[in-house]
Design a protein around this motif. Structure first.
Motif, PDB file in Angstrom:
ATOM      1  N   UNK A 119       1.032  -0.918   0.355  1.00 37.53           N
ATOM      2  CA  UNK A 119       0.122  -0.058   0.092  1.00 37.53           C
ATOM      3  C   UNK A 119       1.024   1.295  -0.332  1.00 37.53           C
ATOM      4  N   UNK A 120       2.374   1.392   0.553  1.00 39.80           N
ATOM      5  CA  UNK A 120       3.169   2.651   1.118  1.00 39.80           C
ATOM      6  C   UNK A 120       3.495   2.441  -0.508  1.00 39.80           C
ATOM      7  N   UNK A 121       4.076   1.589  -1.229  1.00 36.82           N
ATOM      8  CA  UNK A 121       4.847   1.554  -2.408  1.00 36.82           C
ATOM      9  C   UNK A 121       3.951   2.187  -3.996  1.00 36.82           C
ATOM     10  N   UNK A 122       2.939   1.612  -3.713  1.00 37.92           N
ATOM     11  CA  UNK A 122       1.406   2.405  -4.193  1.00 37.92           C
ATOM     12  C   UNK A 122       1.076   3.861  -4.269  1.00 37.92           C
ATOM     13  N   UNK A 123       1.044   3.934  -2.874  1.00 37.57           N
ATOM     14  CA  UNK A 123       1.019   5.814  -2.803  1.00 37.57           C
ATOM     15  C   UNK A 123       2.081   6.403  -2.898  1.00 37.57           C
ATOM     16  N   UNK A 124       3.239   6.151  -3.514  1.00 44.21           N
ATOM     17  CA  UNK A 124       4.077   6.687  -3.412  1.00 44.21           C
ATOM     18  C   UNK A 124       4.549   6.853  -5.003  1.00 44.21           C
ATOM     19  N   UNK A 125       4.283   5.979  -5.155  1.00 44.45           N
ATOM     20  CA  UNK A 125       4.162   5.912  -6.678  1.00 44.45           C
ATOM     21  C   UNK A 125       2.681   6.673  -7.599  1.00 44.45           C
ATOM     22  N   UNK A 126       2.561   6.660  -6.859  1.00 47.63           N
ATOM     23  CA  UNK A 126       1.072   7.429  -7.453  1.00 47.63           C
ATOM     24  C   UNK A 126       1.239   8.595  -7.256  1.00 47.63           C
ATOM     25  N   UNK A 127       1.896   8.775  -5.915  1.00 51.16           N
ATOM     26  CA  UNK A 127       1.795  10.374  -5.919  1.00 51.16           C
ATOM     27  C   UNK A 127       2.558  10.661  -6.515  1.00 51.16           C
ATOM     28  N   UNK A 128       3.919  10.601  -7.416  1.00 53.92           N
ATOM     29  CA  UNK A 128       5.368  10.394  -7.690  1.00 53.92           C
ATOM     30  C   UNK A 128       4.439  11.203  -9.520  1.00 53.92           C
ATOM     31  N   UNK A 129       3.576  10.001  -9.711  1.00 49.66           N
ATOM     32  CA  UNK A 129       2.987  10.215 -11.223  1.00 49.66           C
ATOM     33  C   UNK A 129       1.730  11.013 -11.375  1.00 49.66           C
ATOM     34  N   UNK A 130       0.994  11.301 -10.218  1.00 47.70           N
ATOM     35  CA  UNK A 130      -0.111  13.089 -10.607  1.00 47.70           C
ATOM     36  C   UNK A 130       0.946  13.885 -10.430  1.00 47.70           C
ATOM     37  N   UNK A 131       1.931  13.490  -9.766  1.00 45.73           N
ATOM     38  CA  UNK A 131       2.429  15.394  -9.131  1.00 45.73           C
ATOM     39  C   UNK A 131       2.724  15.927 -10.676  1.00 45.73           C
ATOM     40  N   UNK A 132       3.275  14.270 -11.682  1.00 50.44           N
ATOM     41  CA  UNK A 132       4.114  14.657 -13.240  1.00 50.44           C
ATOM     42  C   UNK A 132       2.605  14.764 -13.978  1.00 50.44           C
ATOM     43  N   UNK A 133       1.182  15.015 -13.749  1.00 49.77           N
ATOM     44  CA  UNK A 133       0.386  14.781 -14.368  1.00 49.77           C
ATOM     45  C   UNK A 133       0.666  13.448 -15.495  1.00 49.77           C
ATOM     46  N   UNK A 134       1.045  11.841 -14.901  1.00 52.09           N
ATOM     47  CA  UNK A 134       1.414  10.813 -15.632  1.00 52.09           C
ATOM     48  C   UNK A 134      -0.271   9.873 -15.420  1.00 52.09           C
ATOM     49  N   UNK A 135      -0.476   9.631 -16.334  1.00 55.25           N
ATOM     50  CA  UNK A 135      -1.225   8.018 -16.610  1.00 55.25           C
ATOM     51  C   UNK A 135      -0.523   7.294 -16.477  1.00 55.25           C
TER      52      UNK A 135
END
Length: 133
Positions: free
Chosen positions: A13-29
């Motif tokens: 869950x922590x790994x997914x959240x951190x990866x999601x945050x990085x992607x969303x910060x950069x507007x990457x789908x």
């Protein structure tokens, strides 16, 4: 008898959240996959707007990194440098965008990302892996 560390659900869950945050910060789908040390899928998340193909490619990249015990870019470089026979290995997705998850010197899994440029996929994967530190 030896023992080994394994990824727990809280880790995933922590790994997914951190990866999601990085992607969303950069507007990457992107699609984000986390696998165990045997390459078995533990979790997958496809962000809004990510191509359907990410559901296949991200887990493949993660499996490659876990089983190969290195970043998936290493295998891509092998193929690009002429080792095309590597493409016949049905467990390998020789594309940049996955990193192994390492705990106390042992690979305990991997995170793979697909959906943007290769270096950007890797950036998201590395952000996810950093959540274990």
């Amino acid at each position: 008898m030896q023992s080994k560390a394994i990824l727990g659900q809280e880790d995933v869950t922590r790994i997914l959240a951190a990866a999601r945050a990085e992607a969303q910060k950069n507007n990457w789908a992107v699609g984000i996959a986390v696998v165990d040390d045997g390459g078995h899928l533990l979790a997958f998340e496809r962000l809004d707007g990510a191509a359907a193909s990410t559901a296949y490619i991200a887990p493949g990249k993660a499996r490659t990194s876990a089983l190969g015990r290195k970043e998936s870019v290493v295998f891509e470089e092998m193929v690009n440098n002429g080792r095309t026979a590597f493409l016949s290995g049905n467990l390998m997705t020789c594309l940049e965008g996955a990193v192994p998850l390492i705990h106390e010197g042992q690979v305990i899994g991997a995170v793979g990302v697909s959906g943007v440029k290769p270096a950007e996929d890797a950036q998201v994967a590395k952000a996810g892996a950093a959540a274990l530190a």
